[in-house]
Design a protein around this motif. Structure first.
Motif, PDB file in Angstrom:
ATOM      1  N   SER A 474      58.666  56.730  16.009  1.00 38.53           N
ATOM      2  CA  SER A 474      59.090  55.759  17.022  1.00 38.53           C
ATOM      3  C   SER A 474      60.579  55.928  17.257  1.00 38.53           C
ATOM      4  O   SER A 474      61.335  56.258  16.336  1.00 38.53           O
ATOM      5  N   ASP A 548      62.873  52.065  21.957  1.00 36.87           N
ATOM      6  CA  ASP A 548      63.304  52.823  23.126  1.00 36.87           C
ATOM      7  C   ASP A 548      62.069  53.340  23.855  1.00 36.87           C
ATOM      8  O   ASP A 548      61.244  54.052  23.276  1.00 36.87           O
ATOM      9  N   GLU A 549      61.935  52.953  25.108  1.00 32.96           N
ATOM     10  CA  GLU A 549      60.773  53.368  25.896  1.00 32.96           C
ATOM     11  C   GLU A 549      61.119  54.466  26.883  1.00 32.96           C
ATOM     12  O   GLU A 549      60.328  54.831  27.734  1.00 32.96           O
TER      13      GLU A 549
END
Length: 590
Positions: A474, A548-549
């Motif tokens: 991630s 964080d996308e």
């Protein structure tokens, strides 16, 4: 001895800050240290990390600090990590004295930023010896108006080779300045230092009583701070206590744990000093009458608990002293019953278990937390045992008729489905009582491999492989970047040091101008986020972290380390050789 913070002579602002932090009563070292330190006496205290010593010297320090600009108090710490931690704790205690500016100064942070902050008039400075000496030599830090100097973990500073630096700093402080020395041990160099620089110091040492522990099975589990909640649920699920007492250090912890347990379906409630008598009576009434399975409490609130059938005591937070431990676990094993005590211990609290064992002569065994599969198997076994008991009791005619009618209606051709029906009923019961149990993952978030003694962190993308080829990662977005002086070393050091995860759980690091993106093993990401958002500082910036996308930051230019900069000749000290640690700190100072 005073039994509350109100009796220690502290101002209203400091008492309010202490209350906000959730502390109900002072620890033994605070009871012993605060009154003499408030009078301005020099003191030597023997206390280790985790005993509340920061507040023991911090509250008198803040009480004696005025709003006047200029350095009035100096706290020396052996490492920059401890300097940051002490600075943060003092800032929390000074929450209602906003005119007091507390400044941490340490190697690894741009010195120009510290020079500007000192010029603005910081009243309290918390720093490492090497960086403090640097500022003294530059003339950017003056101790002329200093009223108090504190040496925190003095024995560690001497072991690291900072004796000459400490002596120089103490020599430059005013003669009438209050000097306080805290040390976990009292070797001869510490005694020599106190004789030379302290004036008739007050000796602050906690004398333990000779205590005996009742015949209670005692275990402890080594956990990381962010794992405690999951560890608590594992113990509760695997043991199936009818009544359990969970002890916490602060009122805030009591409230947070109670809410978490209630959200997870446990019959739990909390007890602490903020509850009025009516609320206390209601909670205790439910606990005595089996309306509650779990009571979460502070030491102060638990003093009035008189319940004989408590199955176990769980120390979510290990107590400050041996006496507190003995009083806690004495709540179980009463009236001839078998009692059990469980304690969660972090790496930095190992010495407390050794101290408890030494003074009580009790046998406290290190346990292994049950795995997810263990909990699943225990739950299944208990349910099957209930089924076996029900079969043995008989009186199943009514229920047998229902099953026969159900079979005749749904399987008219007389198919043999009894085994499948029993399996379906077992599945429904398990899901109703324990949630979905279709599969138990082999990966266990509490089964984290031991952290290495020192992990230097990733140097660049190519040099550090991912944690494992197939392991999901991630990305965490942190609000600190190149303009703040962030480096891969600083990011990894803060994440591993604060959250307790291994450096191998961190993948690629991408540092932009205003923010950074750090890859963390997916199963650990939530715990790391929670930890980072609790007031962690990196490069002097309070961290705000989130998932964080955005797109994969791989196309960005990778970080490539250059040769380590050596200390400039003009900053070399004329004194003798220094230890490797001092050389490292000086190299960071340049």
């Amino acid at each position: 001895m005073a039994a509350s913070f109100e009796e220690l002579g502290l101002s209203r602002e400091l008492l309010k800050a202490v209350a906000d932090l959730g502390f109900e009563e002072p620890s033994p070292i605070q009871i012993l240290a605060i009154p003499p330190l408030l009078t301005g006496r020099d003191a030597v205290g023997q206390a280790q990390t985790g005993t509340g010593k920061t507040a023991a010297f911090g509250l008198p320090l803040l009480e004696r600090t005025t709003e006047s600009k200029g350095v009035q108090a100096l706290v020396l710490c052996p490492t920059r990590e401890l300097a940051i931690q002490v600075s943060e704790e003092l800032s929390k205690l000074a929450a209602y004295r906003r005119s007091i500016f507390i400044l941490p100064i340490y190697g690894g942070q741009p010195i120009e930023r510290q020079i500007r902050a000192l010029a603005k008039g910081a009243q309290v400075v918390v720093g490492t010896p090497g960086r403090v000496i640097d500022h003294l030599q530059r003339g950017t830090l003056r101790l002329d108006g200093t009223r108090m100097v504190v040496l925190d973990e003095a024995d560690e500073m001497l072991d690291m080779g900072f004796r000459e630096d400490i002596e120089l700093i103490l020599a430059q402080s005013p003669e009438d300045c209050q000097k306080v020395l805290f040390s976990a041990t009292m070797p001869q160099p510490i005694r020599d230092l106190s004789k030379r620089f302290l004036r008739e110091p007050e000796m602050l040492t906690i004398a333990h009583k000779m205590l005996t522990v009742p015949a209670i099975e005692q275990l402890y589990y080594e956990v990381r701070p962010y794992q405690k909640m999951d560890a608590l649920c594992r113990v509760l699920d695997s043991e199936g206590f009818r009544k359990a007492l969970v002890f916490c250090a602060t009122k805030r912890n009591v409230d947070e744990i109670t809410v978490h347990l209630q959200q997870r379906g446990y019959q739990a409630d909390g007890l602490h000093g903020d509850l009025n008598q009516t609320q206390r009576d209601r909670v205790m009434g439910r606990f005595r009458s089996d309306g509650l399975e779990i009571l979460v409490a502070t030491d102060v609130a638990a003093r009035g608990i008189d319940v004989d059938d408590v199955d176990a005591v769980i120390n979510y937070d290990i107590p400050h002293d041996v006496e507190g431990y003995v009083h806690r676990i004495g709540r179980t094993g009463r009236a001839g019953r078998v009692g059990r005590a469980f304690t969660f211990v972090t790496v930095r609290e190992q010495y407390k278990i050794r101290e408890i064992t030494r003074y009580t002569k009790a046998r406290i065994t290190q346990g292994q937390l049950p795995t997810l599969r263990d909990v699943h198997n225990i739950r299944t076994s208990k349910l099957l045992e209930e089924v076996r008991s029900t079969l043995a009791e008989g009186a199943l005619d009514r229920w047998r008729l229902l099953v026969e009618d159900f079979q005749a209606e749904n399987f008219p051709e007389g198919e043999a489905v009894a085994r499948d029906m029993a399996a379906a009923l077992l599945k429904l019961l398990m899901q109703r009582d324990f949630g979905a149990q279709e599969a138990v993952s082999e990966s266990d978030p509490l089964a984290v491999p031991p952290r290495p003694a020192f992990d230097d962190g990733p140097r660049n993308r190519e040099q550090r492989p991912r944690r494992r080829e197939s392991g999901p990662m991630s990305r965490l977005h942190l609000n600190v970047g190149r303009t703040h002086g962030a480096t891969p070393r600083a990011l990894v050091g803060a994440i591993t040091g604060e959250s307790g995860i291994s450096g191998q759980s961190i993948g690629a690091i991408d540092i932009r101008n205003a923010f950074s993106v750090v890859e963390v093993a997916a199963e650990l990401a939530e715990g790391v986020l929670v930890t980072l958002n609790k007031g962690v500082f990196i490069s002097g910036v309070r961290i705000s972290a989130k998932m964080d996308e955005g797109p994969d930051p791989a196309p960005r230019r990778a970080f490539k380390p250059g040769p380590r900069r050596q200390p400039s000749a003009k900053f070399k000290k004329p004194r003798g050789s220094t230890t490797g640690r001092k050389q490292f700190e000086q190299s960071q100072d340049v």
